[in-house]
Structure formats: structure tokens, C-alpha cells
Design a protein around this motif. Sequence first.
Motif, PDB file in Angstrom:
ATOM      1  N   ASN A  92       0.806  -1.224   0.000  1.00 57.81           N
ATOM      2  CA  ASN A  92       0.000   0.000   0.000  1.00 57.81           C
ATOM      3  C   ASN A  92       0.834   1.267   0.000  1.00 57.81           C
ATOM      4  N   LEU A  93       1.842   1.284  -0.866  1.00 58.16           N
ATOM      5  CA  LEU A  93       2.737   2.445  -0.920  1.00 58.16           C
ATOM      6  C   LEU A  93       2.074   3.608  -1.653  1.00 58.16           C
ATOM      7  N   SER A  94       2.236   4.788  -1.061  1.00 62.58           N
ATOM      8  CA  SER A  94       1.819   6.014  -1.750  1.00 62.58           C
ATOM      9  C   SER A  94       2.911   7.054  -1.605  1.00 62.58           C
ATOM     10  N   LYS A  95       3.086   7.829  -2.677  1.00 62.33           N
ATOM     11  CA  LYS A  95       4.068   8.911  -2.654  1.00 62.33           C
ATOM     12  C   LYS A  95       3.601  10.021  -3.587  1.00 62.33           C
ATOM     13  N   ALA A  96       3.608  11.240  -3.093  1.00 67.24           N
ATOM     14  CA  ALA A  96       3.263  12.396  -3.939  1.00 67.24           C
ATOM     15  C   ALA A  96       4.390  13.413  -3.853  1.00 67.24           C
ATOM     16  N   TYR A  97       4.616  14.140  -4.926  1.00 73.34           N
ATOM     17  CA  TYR A  97       5.520  15.292  -4.901  1.00 73.34           C
ATOM     18  C   TYR A  97       4.658  16.542  -5.056  1.00 73.34           C
ATOM     19  N   ASN A  98       4.764  17.466  -4.139  1.00 75.16           N
ATOM     20  CA  ASN A  98       3.952  18.699  -4.181  1.00 75.16           C
ATOM     21  C   ASN A  98       2.480  18.387  -4.431  1.00 75.16           C
ATOM     22  N   HIS A  99       1.952  17.414  -3.692  1.00 76.85           N
ATOM     23  CA  HIS A  99       0.548  17.015  -3.751  1.00 76.85           C
ATOM     24  C   HIS A  99       0.165  16.323  -5.062  1.00 76.85           C
ATOM     25  N   VAL A 100       1.112  16.075  -5.948  1.00 82.37           N
ATOM     26  CA  VAL A 100       0.787  15.333  -7.173  1.00 82.37           C
ATOM     27  C   VAL A 100       1.200  13.874  -6.944  1.00 82.37           C
ATOM     28  N   LYS A 129      11.289   9.118   1.272  1.00 83.70           N
ATOM     29  CA  LYS A 129      10.306   8.612   2.245  1.00 83.70           C
ATOM     30  C   LYS A 129       8.936   8.413   1.609  1.00 83.70           C
ATOM     31  N   ALA A 130       8.320   7.264   1.922  1.00 85.72           N
ATOM     32  CA  ALA A 130       6.947   7.005   1.479  1.00 85.72           C
ATOM     33  C   ALA A 130       5.995   7.842   2.321  1.00 85.72           C
ATOM     34  N   ASP A 131       4.878   8.283   1.714  1.00 82.64           N
ATOM     35  CA  ASP A 131       3.852   8.980   2.490  1.00 82.64           C
ATOM     36  C   ASP A 131       3.010   7.957   3.267  1.00 82.64           C
ATOM     37  N   GLN A 132       2.684   6.870   2.588  1.00 80.76           N
ATOM     38  CA  GLN A 132       1.873   5.808   3.191  1.00 80.76           C
ATOM     39  C   GLN A 132       2.524   4.469   2.862  1.00 80.76           C
ATOM     40  N   GLY A 133       2.306   3.490   3.741  1.00 80.34           N
ATOM     41  CA  GLY A 133       2.667   2.129   3.385  1.00 80.34           C
ATOM     42  C   GLY A 133       3.622   1.446   4.344  1.00 80.34           C
ATOM     43  N   THR A 134       3.890   0.180   4.020  1.00 82.31           N
ATOM     44  CA  THR A 134       4.744  -0.684   4.831  1.00 82.31           C
ATOM     45  C   THR A 134       5.807  -1.289   3.922  1.00 82.31           C
ATOM     46  N   ILE A 135       7.071  -1.264   4.369  1.00 87.83           N
ATOM     47  CA  ILE A 135       8.159  -1.843   3.572  1.00 87.83           C
ATOM     48  C   ILE A 135       9.017  -2.708   4.495  1.00 87.83           C
ATOM     49  N   SER A 136       9.253  -3.975   4.103  1.00 87.84           N
ATOM     50  CA  SER A 136      10.117  -4.832   4.922  1.00 87.84           C
ATOM     51  C   SER A 136      10.879  -5.821   4.051  1.00 87.84           C
TER      52      SER A 136
END
Length: 226
Positions: free
Chosen positions: A7-15, A53-60
Motif C-alpha cells: 500500500n505504498l503512496s508517494k506524492a511530490y507537491n501534492h501530485v 520517504k513514502a507517504d503511506q505504506g509498509t516496507i520490509s
Amino acid sequence: MLLQAMNLSKAYNHVPVIDDFSFEIDEKEIVVLVGRSGTGKTTLMRLINNLEKADQGTISIDDAVLCKQGLRGAEYADRKKRRIYQNKIGMVFQDYALFPNLSVLDNLLEAPLAQKLGSREELTTKAKALLEKMGLAEKIEAMPSTLSGGQKQRVAIARAMMLNPRVLCFDEPTSALDRESSDSIGELIQQIAADGTGILIVTHDTEFGQKYGTRIVSSSEFLKNI
Ligand SMILES: Nc1ncnc2c1ncn2[C@@H]1O[C@H](COP(=O)(O)OP(=O)(O)O)[C@@H](O)[C@H]1O
Ligand SMILES: [Mg+2]
């Protein structure tokens, strides 16, 4: 499962660049992430290498957790735990990022010496064995500027392998190579995978991906919910 990214999410400047994307890499797998330029492939690779850095999510990877989904987004582990995670993953950069002022051998020794992974003598023995395996034995004292693109790529791979990664990532490994050098890098990647390492390749070279990947993922999946 070796690497799990959920469930990874990443935005740059809200995009948003990546929205609620999940994927996994198992031992011996060669996962190839294909897609057009600008679709977030490098961003995804930087997230799992803790360069972004991810905004949301889990990484392992195995039991080592880099970040975990919390109430207000991805919560990152403390420094010590991040270090344990980081030691399990390596990255070969698109431009190889070799140290231009260091010989091939010193490029290989720099990180493991700094991390005190062994004595200079032990690490030199390991470096020699790796370079031999990659057909670079006679280049051990060479400076990076005297090497061809394919040779630089091999040095970058050997340098990453010095740290015994469980997962090894390649950003556009063939972008600067002709087809013949690409094939020899593809075969080398297959050997590394066969020894138990999980591989992630990010590329817009679909032909290379289909030839050497054990699984293909399209970057069009990154924003499927938007
Ligand atoms: N550090 C950054 N700051 C702002 N925008 C960025 C940054 N890095 C990447 N982007 C943007 O995110 C999108 C995905 O970039 P990238 O991950 O490099 O794609 P790819 O590797 O697939 O070509 C692009 O629109 C790019 O401009
Ligand atoms: Mg890229």
C-alpha cells in the motif's frame, strides 16, 4: 517472502506518483518494472532503498521493517532498525556512481571497510573473487574513467555485492549499453538471482525485461486507483 512493499503512496507537491501500490520480491526472483519515462519507476526504487520517504505504506525485507503504515501515514523505524533494513538491500545506479578518484579495487573496498565488515585483507580477497567472476580480474587497479560502459556496470554490481544484499536493485541497467553488453549483464543478473538474491530491475527496455525477468510489473499499476 523476501521484500514486501504494501500500500505504498508517494506524492511530490501534492501530485501523486504512486498510489496504493503493493508488490513483493521473493528469493531468486527477477522482478522487472517496466513503463514509460516519468511514471515513477525510479521513485519506487528510491522508496525501497530508503533514499526517499513514502507517504503511506509498509516496507520490509525478511524481519527487518523500514516503515509501517500507522494512523497518519508511513511510520519509519528508528535509526538502528533502518540500518538493519538498509544492509539487506543494494542499488546499482543508472549512471553507476563509481568514485572517479578511486581504483576499481578501492571502489569495492570503500563501503565494507567503512562498515567494518572485515579486514582489508579479507575484503580484498572477496573483491578479487567477485571481480574474477565478472571477468574483470585484470582491471583491479584500473581507474573507472578507463573502463567501457559494460565494465563500469560490472564494477558497480561487484561493489553492491560486496555488502551481501538480500535484494539488489538496478535502475535502467541497459540504458547506456549496446545489445551485446546488455545480454551479458542480463546473464550476470540471472547468476546473482540463482545464488538466492532477489532482484528488482526498473527499465523502459521491454525486450530486456521480457528476456531476463521472471515476473514483469507495469508502472501503469502505480496510479490505477486515480
Ligand atoms: N524529487 C522530486 N521532486 C519533485 N518531483 C519529482 C521528484 N522526483 C521525481 N519527481 C517527479 O515524479 C515523476 C516520476 O519520476 P521518476 O520516478 O523519475 O519516473 P521514471 O523513473 O519512471 O522516469 C515525474 O513526474 C518526476 O518529475
Ligand atoms: Mg527513472
